[in-house]
Scaffold this active site. Structure first.
Site, short mmCIF file in Angstrom:
data_model
loop_
_atom_site.label_atom_id
_atom_site.label_comp_id
_atom_site.label_asym_id
_atom_site.label_seq_id
_atom_site.Cartn_x
_atom_site.Cartn_y
_atom_site.Cartn_z
N GLU A 62 36.07 9.43 -21.70
CA GLU A 62 36.53 10.59 -20.93
C GLU A 62 38.04 10.50 -20.70
O GLU A 62 38.75 11.51 -20.72
CB GLU A 62 35.75 10.68 -19.60
CG GLU A 62 34.34 11.19 -19.85
CD GLU A 62 33.29 10.65 -18.89
OE1 GLU A 62 33.65 10.20 -17.78
OE2 GLU A 62 32.10 10.69 -19.26
N GLU A 91 30.33 2.52 -26.20
CA GLU A 91 29.77 3.77 -25.69
C GLU A 91 29.97 4.87 -26.72
O GLU A 91 31.04 5.48 -26.77
CB GLU A 91 30.49 4.17 -24.39
CG GLU A 91 30.38 3.15 -23.27
CD GLU A 91 30.53 3.80 -21.92
OE1 GLU A 91 29.59 3.75 -21.13
OE2 GLU A 91 31.59 4.41 -21.65
N HIS A 122 37.88 4.37 -21.31
CA HIS A 122 36.66 5.19 -21.31
C HIS A 122 36.90 6.45 -22.14
O HIS A 122 37.99 7.02 -22.11
CB HIS A 122 36.26 5.56 -19.87
CG HIS A 122 34.89 6.13 -19.81
ND1 HIS A 122 34.62 7.44 -20.11
CD2 HIS A 122 33.69 5.56 -19.54
CE1 HIS A 122 33.32 7.65 -20.02
NE2 HIS A 122 32.73 6.52 -19.67
N LYS A 151 32.05 7.47 -12.00
CA LYS A 151 32.92 8.60 -12.37
C LYS A 151 33.36 9.31 -11.07
O LYS A 151 33.61 8.64 -10.08
CB LYS A 151 32.20 9.51 -13.36
CG LYS A 151 31.65 8.68 -14.54
CD LYS A 151 31.13 9.48 -15.69
CE LYS A 151 30.62 8.53 -16.77
NZ LYS A 151 30.14 9.20 -17.97
N ASN A 208 29.14 3.03 -13.61
CA ASN A 208 30.39 3.80 -13.57
C ASN A 208 30.08 5.12 -12.89
O ASN A 208 29.44 5.99 -13.48
CB ASN A 208 30.89 4.01 -15.01
CG ASN A 208 32.09 4.94 -15.06
OD1 ASN A 208 32.68 5.28 -14.03
ND2 ASN A 208 32.45 5.37 -16.25
P1 13P Z 1 25.82 8.20 -18.93
O1 13P Z 1 25.05 6.94 -18.59
O2 13P Z 1 25.77 9.24 -17.85
O3 13P Z 1 25.48 8.71 -20.29
O4 13P Z 1 27.36 7.77 -18.99
C1 13P Z 1 27.72 6.64 -19.70
C2 13P Z 1 29.12 6.28 -19.38
O5 13P Z 1 30.04 7.00 -19.70
C3 13P Z 1 29.36 5.04 -18.63
O6 13P Z 1 30.71 4.71 -18.63
#
Ligand code: 13P
Length: 253
Positions: free
Chosen positions: A99, A169, A97, A12, A10
């Site tokens: 976020e 997660e 997600h 982002k 991902n």
């Molecule tokens: P990190 O691997 O940077 O901790 O992020 C995890 C994530 O949010 C994947 O969707």
């Protein structure tokens, strides 16, 4: 029951079109022995989806979107529909997600609507769930994750459930360098699988549950060796092709 491991990067809000296209070529070369054995996808920003899907044609790399809107079309400024994602070559769509839940108002209800939209467009949802640090410390992890799973998947048939992937997660592990222990991950994954058994009995053992949260080459193999950890959803460590390929190879061990 052996489930083929599934590792998705991902990205982002990272990478230009040019950077994203170059990454696919380097990743394909770096995958080596893992090619075809592990399912691999990357989720670029919307702007790079079309170009990445083209670059990935004929490779073992699949393409995922990071989000989707639940309506098919209409006056929804800034949004993208599932059919639009399918048209540019996406095969998967990430929804829920943390976020999006924390920063952009995603709820269990919108997650469920997005899952329906993705399935209707023949895309495969990756449904993210996970507790915050405060929820874990209050002993509410399984309650929170259970609610997210039940609400996000409410009313789906066994055939529909079989087409999706779950991603556990823990919010406190995302981008913090603090990974869940293998025991913490396995406990929650097993609890999610138990709920999937209730929801879609015969198919629960075929649904992949990815772990996400500070996955890196050093911890990927150990996490994915857990009986109910069927892959990884990788943020920061998916931005560099050799490191990401090393994580994918961790699924072979
Ligand atoms: P990190 O691997 O940077 O901790 O992020 C995890 C994530 O949010 C994947 O969707």
């Amino acid at each position: 029951m052996t489930r083929r491991k599934f590792v998705c990067g991902n990205w982002k809000m990272h990478k230009t079109v040019a950077e994203a296209v170059a990454f696919v070529k380097e990743l394909e070369a770096a995958l080596g022995e893992a090619k075809g054995k592990v399912q691999v996808a990357v989720a670029p920003p919307f702007t790079a989806l079309h170009a990445v899907a083209r670059a990935a044609t004929g490779t073992s790399v699949e393409v995922a979107a990071q989000d989707v809107h639940w309506e098919a079309k209409g006056a929804f400024t800034g949004e993208v529909s599932a059919a639009m994602l399918a048209e540019v070559g996406c095969r998967h769509g990430i929804v829920g997600h943390s976020e999006r839940r924390q920063l952009f108002g995603e709820t269990d209800e919108t997650v469920r609507k997005k899952v329906g939209a993705l399935l209707a467009a023949h895309l495969q949802p990756i449904v993210c769930v996970g507790e915050t640090l405060a929820e874990r410390e209050a002993g509410r992890t399984l309650e929170v994750v259970g609610r997210q799973v039940r609400a996000g998947l409410a009313g789906l048939s066994a055939q529909e459930l079989e087409r999706l992937t779950l991603a556990y997660e823990p919010v406190w592990a995302i981008g913090t360098g603090r990974t869940a222990t293998t025991a913490q991950a396995q406990e929650v994954h097993a609890a999610i699988r138990a709920i999937l058994r209730e929801l879609g009995a015969p198919v629960a053992d075929r649904i992949r549950i990815q772990y996400g949260g500070s996955v890196k080459p050093e911890n990927a193999a150990e996490l994915m060796a857990q009986p109910d950890v069927d892959g990884a959803l990788v943020g920061g460590a998916s931005l560099e092709p050799n490191g990401f390929a090393a994580i994918v190879k961790g699924a072979l061990r």
